[in-house]
Design a protein around this motif. Sequence first.
Motif, mmCIF file in Angstrom:
data_model
loop_
_atom_site.group_PDB
_atom_site.id
_atom_site.type_symbol
_atom_site.label_atom_id
_atom_site.label_comp_id
_atom_site.label_asym_id
_atom_site.label_seq_id
_atom_site.Cartn_x
_atom_site.Cartn_y
_atom_site.Cartn_z
ATOM 1 N N GLU A 12 90.363 -52.053 -10.653
ATOM 2 C CA GLU A 12 89.064 -51.478 -10.290
ATOM 3 C C GLU A 12 88.616 -51.872 -8.883
ATOM 4 O O GLU A 12 87.639 -51.337 -8.363
ATOM 5 C CB GLU A 12 88.004 -51.887 -11.321
ATOM 6 N N ASN A 13 89.350 -52.788 -8.274
ATOM 7 C CA ASN A 13 88.950 -53.219 -6.920
ATOM 8 C C ASN A 13 90.017 -52.934 -5.874
ATOM 9 O O ASN A 13 89.937 -53.437 -4.752
ATOM 10 C CB ASN A 13 88.612 -54.722 -6.932
ATOM 11 N N CYS A 14 91.000 -52.134 -6.263
ATOM 12 C CA CYS A 14 92.041 -51.836 -5.262
ATOM 13 C C CYS A 14 91.709 -50.517 -4.568
ATOM 14 O O CYS A 14 90.888 -49.737 -5.069
ATOM 15 C CB CYS A 14 93.408 -51.760 -5.942
ATOM 16 N N ASP A 15 92.366 -50.266 -3.439
ATOM 17 C CA ASP A 15 92.179 -48.928 -2.853
ATOM 18 C C ASP A 15 93.462 -48.118 -2.898
ATOM 19 O O ASP A 15 93.520 -46.960 -2.498
ATOM 20 C CB ASP A 15 91.621 -49.007 -1.418
ATOM 21 N N LEU A 16 94.541 -48.772 -3.417
ATOM 22 C CA LEU A 16 95.788 -48.033 -3.670
ATOM 23 C C LEU A 16 96.507 -48.659 -4.864
ATOM 24 O O LEU A 16 96.661 -49.875 -4.928
ATOM 25 C CB LEU A 16 96.715 -48.107 -2.444
ATOM 26 N N LEU A 17 96.901 -47.801 -5.828
ATOM 27 C CA LEU A 17 97.677 -48.306 -6.974
ATOM 28 C C LEU A 17 98.985 -47.525 -7.055
ATOM 29 O O LEU A 17 98.994 -46.303 -7.026
ATOM 30 C CB LEU A 17 96.905 -48.130 -8.290
ATOM 31 N N LEU A 18 100.104 -48.285 -7.100
ATOM 32 C CA LEU A 18 101.424 -47.667 -7.272
ATOM 33 C C LEU A 18 101.807 -47.823 -8.739
ATOM 34 O O LEU A 18 101.947 -48.937 -9.224
ATOM 35 C CB LEU A 18 102.464 -48.417 -6.432
ATOM 36 N N ALA A 19 101.957 -46.722 -9.475
ATOM 37 C CA ALA A 19 102.384 -46.769 -10.888
ATOM 38 C C ALA A 19 103.883 -46.481 -10.897
ATOM 39 O O ALA A 19 104.315 -45.389 -10.510
ATOM 40 C CB ALA A 19 101.632 -45.739 -11.703
ATOM 41 N N ILE A 20 104.673 -47.471 -11.282
ATOM 42 C CA ILE A 20 106.137 -47.367 -11.133
ATOM 43 C C ILE A 20 106.843 -47.501 -12.480
ATOM 44 O O ILE A 20 106.699 -48.514 -13.174
ATOM 45 C CB ILE A 20 106.652 -48.487 -10.203
ATOM 46 N N GLY A 21 107.583 -46.459 -12.865
ATOM 47 C CA GLY A 21 108.478 -46.565 -14.019
ATOM 48 C C GLY A 21 107.777 -46.806 -15.329
ATOM 49 O O GLY A 21 108.240 -47.602 -16.149
ATOM 50 N N THR A 22 106.646 -46.111 -15.539
ATOM 51 C CA THR A 22 105.988 -46.240 -16.839
ATOM 52 C C THR A 22 105.681 -44.860 -17.394
ATOM 53 O O THR A 22 105.307 -43.952 -16.667
ATOM 54 C CB THR A 22 104.693 -47.084 -16.758
ATOM 55 N N SER A 23 105.847 -44.726 -18.710
ATOM 56 C CA SER A 23 105.618 -43.422 -19.346
ATOM 57 C C SER A 23 104.128 -43.188 -19.597
ATOM 58 O O SER A 23 103.720 -42.122 -20.026
ATOM 59 C CB SER A 23 106.363 -43.364 -20.684
ATOM 60 N N GLY A 24 103.312 -44.223 -19.357
ATOM 61 C CA GLY A 24 101.875 -44.064 -19.606
ATOM 62 C C GLY A 24 101.597 -43.768 -21.065
ATOM 63 O O GLY A 24 100.653 -43.064 -21.423
ATOM 64 N N ALA A 25 102.440 -44.333 -21.939
ATOM 65 C CA ALA A 25 102.355 -43.991 -23.371
ATOM 66 C C ALA A 25 101.557 -44.994 -24.189
ATOM 67 O O ALA A 25 101.144 -44.700 -25.304
ATOM 68 C CB ALA A 25 103.774 -43.897 -23.950
ATOM 69 N N VAL A 26 101.380 -46.206 -23.670
ATOM 70 C CA VAL A 26 100.805 -47.270 -24.505
ATOM 71 C C VAL A 26 99.462 -47.735 -23.950
ATOM 72 O O VAL A 26 99.367 -48.142 -22.798
ATOM 73 C CB VAL A 26 101.809 -48.440 -24.624
ATOM 74 N N GLN A 27 98.440 -47.631 -24.789
ATOM 75 C CA GLN A 27 97.088 -48.078 -24.407
ATOM 76 C C GLN A 27 96.965 -49.574 -24.697
ATOM 77 O O GLN A 27 97.670 -50.070 -25.586
ATOM 78 C CB GLN A 27 96.048 -47.329 -25.264
#
Length: 254
Positions: free
Chosen positions: A184-199
């Motif tokens: 919540e305090n970054c200005d850039l987020l790199l999402a690498i190699g995740t299926s975004g499947a798990v909350q």
Amino acid sequence: MISESIIKTIKKARRIVVFSGAGMSAESGVPTFRDDLTGLWQQYDPMQLTTPEAFAADAALVWGWYEWRRTRILSVEPNPGHMAIAEWQKNYPLVVITQNVDDLHERAGSYNVIHIHGSIFSPRCIKCKSPHEFESTYLQPQDSGRRIDPPLCTVCGHLVRPGVVWFGEPLYEPDLRAAIFSAENCDLLLAIGTSGAVQPAALIPQWAKEKGAVVVQINPNPTPIDQVSDYNIRMTAAQALPQIVEALGFYDEA
Ligand code: OAD
């Protein structure tokens, strides 16, 4: 090739978060969760091996699976993607959040890695929660895997369990808070190699986006994170990250 606009965007960022999933370690030879299991584990769905109920029902089966995974991890090396992030972090104070329970980011040289799903290298007593030291730091990789009775806690004698977050368990609060704060305090987020499947881990890119960060995804395949990402680099981690770090030249014009 990584586009000039992505490199320009990254160079403008001042508070960068790297958020990695199993795809980050795939090119090291560590299977992702959606890869087929081999050997003894072929007959099991990972969901049958990664819950407190599974451990209560057959602790030796679950401990044997984690020992199989640990020996696989010990027998592989960080890949150029891990090395690039570590190189980047040497020159720039980026935060690394990982869903992975391996130690490949650390072995590449990254530090202060937030393991929001725990670590396969930090087993603890199921009862008194005392940390447990592995007898030997290296086991022969067992190809097919086998049941192994978990060790007993040296403090209270109860079973030792893997130091990972199982399905149905809450994330370790301090790690989750640190991950949310960073996102919540970054200005850039790199999402690498995740299926975004798990909350709730999969919400991290969204939390960053909602607070105004640019989200860059590195994944050869589309994922739900496509809905929030500003850029999608359809490459593998070991292909894309060295190119990014090379192009940054560590802000030589800065
Ligand atoms: P998954 O196995 O769900 O997803 C791996 C992602 O990496 C997929 O989207 C692949 O397309 C991508 N991928 C594969 N090879 C890649 C490569 N070389 N470079 C870049 N991307 C690649 O793994 P996670 O998203 O990490 O939870 O899974 C999330 C969670 O689900 C895990 O942490 C675990 C699992 O159940 C717990 O242990 C609690």
